[in-house]
Enzyme design. Structure first.
Site, mmCIF file in Angstrom:
data_model
loop_
_atom_site.group_PDB
_atom_site.id
_atom_site.type_symbol
_atom_site.label_atom_id
_atom_site.label_comp_id
_atom_site.label_asym_id
_atom_site.label_seq_id
_atom_site.Cartn_x
_atom_site.Cartn_y
_atom_site.Cartn_z
ATOM 1 N N GLY A 64 2.624 -4.994 -1.929
ATOM 2 C CA GLY A 64 2.198 -6.386 -1.882
ATOM 3 C C GLY A 64 1.884 -6.805 -0.462
ATOM 4 N N CYS A 91 6.188 0.878 -1.271
ATOM 5 C CA CYS A 91 5.809 0.058 -0.108
ATOM 6 C C CYS A 91 6.557 -1.287 -0.118
ATOM 7 C CB CYS A 91 4.298 -0.096 -0.039
ATOM 8 S SG CYS A 91 3.760 -0.441 1.651
ATOM 9 N N TYR A 92 5.877 -2.403 -0.410
ATOM 10 C CA TYR A 92 6.619 -3.669 -0.465
ATOM 11 C C TYR A 92 7.809 -3.530 -1.421
ATOM 12 C CZ TYR A 92 7.652 -8.684 -0.882
ATOM 13 O OH TYR A 92 8.273 -9.909 -0.855
ATOM 14 N N HIS A 178 1.781 5.156 -0.767
ATOM 15 C CA HIS A 178 1.273 4.778 -2.092
ATOM 16 C C HIS A 178 0.938 6.018 -2.932
ATOM 17 C CE1 HIS A 178 0.857 0.420 -1.509
ATOM 18 N NE2 HIS A 178 0.706 0.739 -0.228
ATOM 19 N N GLU A 180 0.103 6.102 -5.917
ATOM 20 C CA GLU A 180 -0.880 5.792 -6.964
ATOM 21 C C GLU A 180 -2.332 5.967 -6.535
ATOM 22 O OE1 GLU A 180 0.978 3.753 -5.229
ATOM 23 O OE2 GLU A 180 0.171 1.727 -5.051
ATOM 24 N N ASP A 237 -17.375 -1.975 -26.232
ATOM 25 C CA ASP A 237 -16.129 -2.701 -26.536
ATOM 26 C C ASP A 237 -16.180 -3.377 -27.904
ATOM 27 O OD1 ASP A 237 -15.606 -1.949 -23.973
ATOM 28 O OD2 ASP A 237 -15.863 -3.945 -23.105
ATOM 29 N N LYS A 383 -11.119 0.739 -19.845
ATOM 30 C CA LYS A 383 -12.435 1.128 -20.380
ATOM 31 C C LYS A 383 -12.477 2.604 -20.813
ATOM 32 C CE LYS A 383 -16.790 -0.327 -20.834
ATOM 33 N NZ LYS A 383 -17.207 -1.689 -21.237
HETATM 34 N N1 GLN Z 1 3.253 -6.220 3.413
HETATM 35 C C1 GLN Z 1 4.112 -5.079 3.525
HETATM 36 C C2 GLN Z 1 3.858 -4.332 4.832
HETATM 37 O O1 GLN Z 1 2.971 -4.680 5.547
HETATM 38 C C3 GLN Z 1 3.895 -4.147 2.361
HETATM 39 C C4 GLN Z 1 2.545 -3.534 2.339
HETATM 40 C C5 GLN Z 1 2.256 -2.814 1.041
HETATM 41 O O2 GLN Z 1 2.957 -2.972 0.062
HETATM 42 N N2 GLN Z 1 1.169 -2.065 1.000
HETATM 43 O O3 GLN Z 1 4.545 -3.391 5.147
#
Ligand code: GLN
Length: 527
Positions: A64, A91-92, A178, A180, A237, A383
């Site tokens: 986030g 991450c966040y 990340h 993902e 769809d 999709k």
């Molecule tokens: N905002 C948080 C940071 O800067 C998390 C970033 C993120 O989740 N990609 O570390």
């Protein structure tokens, strides 16, 4: 009826819950999990756990844009820990786990964006099973300053001493990078380790299983007598939705195809043949071209054109559904809507205080006027899943892989006033362009292609005669999500051939151009 029969997907399938903190990558977590047949759904990070509509087998906290230590930043309901299911923070999400367990999060000296090499320091960690020394993707400003209470380090990178952490006692994990995004080369293995090995999620999310549960769900929802109507456009769809309804309730589903006079060449005939004769769908075709074109007379403003086309559609649709009202006293109670999961994500993802929710005027209008309930059998699907479903349901490849076509059709591809003769020019030119694209085997490399008619007169010469006619603009784009797009690079010989055919075969065209603008700044359609 047993509750199992009405279960929505998150009850019928083991589900990983992704709590979204507003990362641009959140939807990718879900896509990756589904790629190995584990079902996942997203809810905003503000979700109250006591009000969860299902019991997940595991939880992922997304990334986030916020900083956990800042006032007003979003925080997860601590009741997630009482569910006793494995948790993975990304991450966040990881910073949030650290904030809850000791507050050791702060601003890094410099922001870290891009690739890093992950080094697994604890081989006993099941999350990193089969992963080492591969590239991962970083995107953060903040970092863990200290190890959260009760956690150990399981992976590092040169810049991140806490690239991966794990609770010593519980199946709770955090990743600074990340997994993902595809730039994290072994990210999918990590997500699979988490979902399948750690959460023990069943890998049974397949479109074959979805059909079975969804058909049962539709039958229960609609009941033994009620009827359902839905608009079909000939697109993938609406066709998949219609076929699914047909499988579930047979002819109690009424498909309505409104020919607004703005469809492509041969489209109405093809739709009738495919849906009615081919797929056995109970179809009513309405020829309303005069009504649409009548209402569009003298209108040149794109927004007004779109509105008129939308409103005329509602009128025609209501009138026709009145006519097809079942005679035996049973009632039309539902309206089929081809909502897909990206629309759902768009409306539920966490956008902070200024959250706006997309409204769908056409559908809203119909539901209110006709007192209908909404039925959305595709609302859990992406999709590519809809396409896979379409294949299983026997929908021809041509339709499954068809380029998207906007609701207002050629109405927004004829710039300026839409008249029958202008529509004809745009339609013929478009047909030639697409025919050549198909003949050259390029159709599936291109995401969308069409011809737009520009109401600008230009001088030409044909057979020693001066001509003064309009301009056709060709557009072809490549994109994965239609949020951004690039123009398709054709061979010069191809463009030459298309231009020469259009000028020679379509009356009223003096010149052909090719649109070489990307999105942004341009949009895909011209209006
Ligand atoms: N905002 C948080 C940071 O800067 C998390 C970033 C993120 O989740 N990609 O570390």
């Amino acid at each position: 009826m047993s509750t199992e029969e009405v279960a929505p997907a998150h009850q019928a399938f083991n589900t990983i819950l992704v709590l979204d903190f507003g990362s641009q990558y959140s939807h990718l977590i879900i896509r990756r999990l589904r790629e190995f047949n584990v079902y996942a759904e997203m809810l905003p990070c503000t979700q109250k756990i006591s009000e969860l509509p299902f019991k997940p087998v595991g939880i992922i906290l997304s990334g986030g844009p916020y900083s956990v230590y800042e006032e007003g930043s979003p925080h997860v309901d601590h009741a997630i820990f009482d569910l006793n299911v494995p948790i993975l923070g990304i991450c966040y999400g990881m910073q949030e786990l650290a904030w809850i367990n000791g507050k050791g999060v702060g601003r890094g000296e410099k922001r870290e964006y891009g690739p890093a090499i992950v080094n697994v320091t604890d081989n006993s960690c099941p999350l990193f099973n089969g992963v080492n020394n591969s590239q991962v993707w970083m995107s953060h400003n903040d970092k863990l300053i200290s190890l959260p209470t009760g956690f150990k380090t399981v992976a590092t990178t040169d810049n991140s001493p806490f690239a991966g952490i794990a609770s010593i006692e519980k199946p709770i994990f955090g990743l600074q990078f990340h997994p993902e995004v595809t730039h994290s080369l072994q990210g999918k293995i990590l997500l699979k380790n988490f979902a399948v090995d750690i959460c023990k999620a069943k890998q049974n999310w397949t479109m074959q299983n979805f059909i079975d549960t969804e058909i049962k769900r539709i039958r229960t929802l609609v009941g033994p007598t009620a009827e359902v109507i839905g608009a079909v456009s000939g697109g993938v769809d609406s066709t998949v939705g219609a076929k699914l309804m047909k499988e579930a309730i047979g002819d109690r589903f009424h498909a309505i195809y409104v020919d607004n006079g703005l469809m492509r060449k041969n489209e109405t005939v093809t739709v009738k043949k495919t849906l009615d004769e081919g797929l056995g769908i109970n179809l009513t075709v309405v020829d309303a071209g005069d009504e649409f074109l009548g209402n569009l007379k003298g209108i040149t403003d794109p927004e007004k054109k779109r509105k008129i086309i939308g409103n005329t559609f509602i009128h025609v649709f209501e009138r026709v559904s009145e006519e097809i009202k079942p005679k035996d006293g049973s009632k039309i109670e539902f309206l089929l809507q081809g909502t897909l999961y990206p629309d759902v994500i768009e409306s539920i993802s966490f956008k902070g205080p200024s959250q706006t929710i997309k409204t769908h005027h056409n559908v809203g209008g119909l539901l209110e006027d006709m007192k209908l309930k909404l039925i959305e059998p595709l609302r859990e699907l992406f999709k590519d899943e809809v396409r896979a479903l379409g294949k299983i349901l026997g929908i021809p490849d041509e339709l499954v892989w068809r380029h998207p076509f906007p609701g207002p059709g050629i109405g927004i591809r004829v710039l300026g006033e839409v008249t029958p003769s202008q529509v004809k020019i745009a339609r013929e030119a478009d047909y030639i362009f697409i025919e050549e694209i198909k003949a050259h085997g390029l159709y599936n490399n291109i995401s969308q292609a069409f011809a737009a008619l520009l109401p600008v007169k230009s001088v030409g010469v044909v057979g020693d005669q001066r001509t003064y006619e309009q301009v056709i603009a060709l557009r072809a784009i490549e994109t994965t999500d239609f949020m951004t797009a690039d123009w398709y690079v054709f061979e010069a010989a191809f463009l030459k051939k298309v231009a020469s055919r259009i000028v020679n075969e379509v009356d009223g065209v003096a010149r052909v151009t090719y649109d070489i603008t990307s999105k942004p700044p341009a949009t895909v359609e011209w209006e």
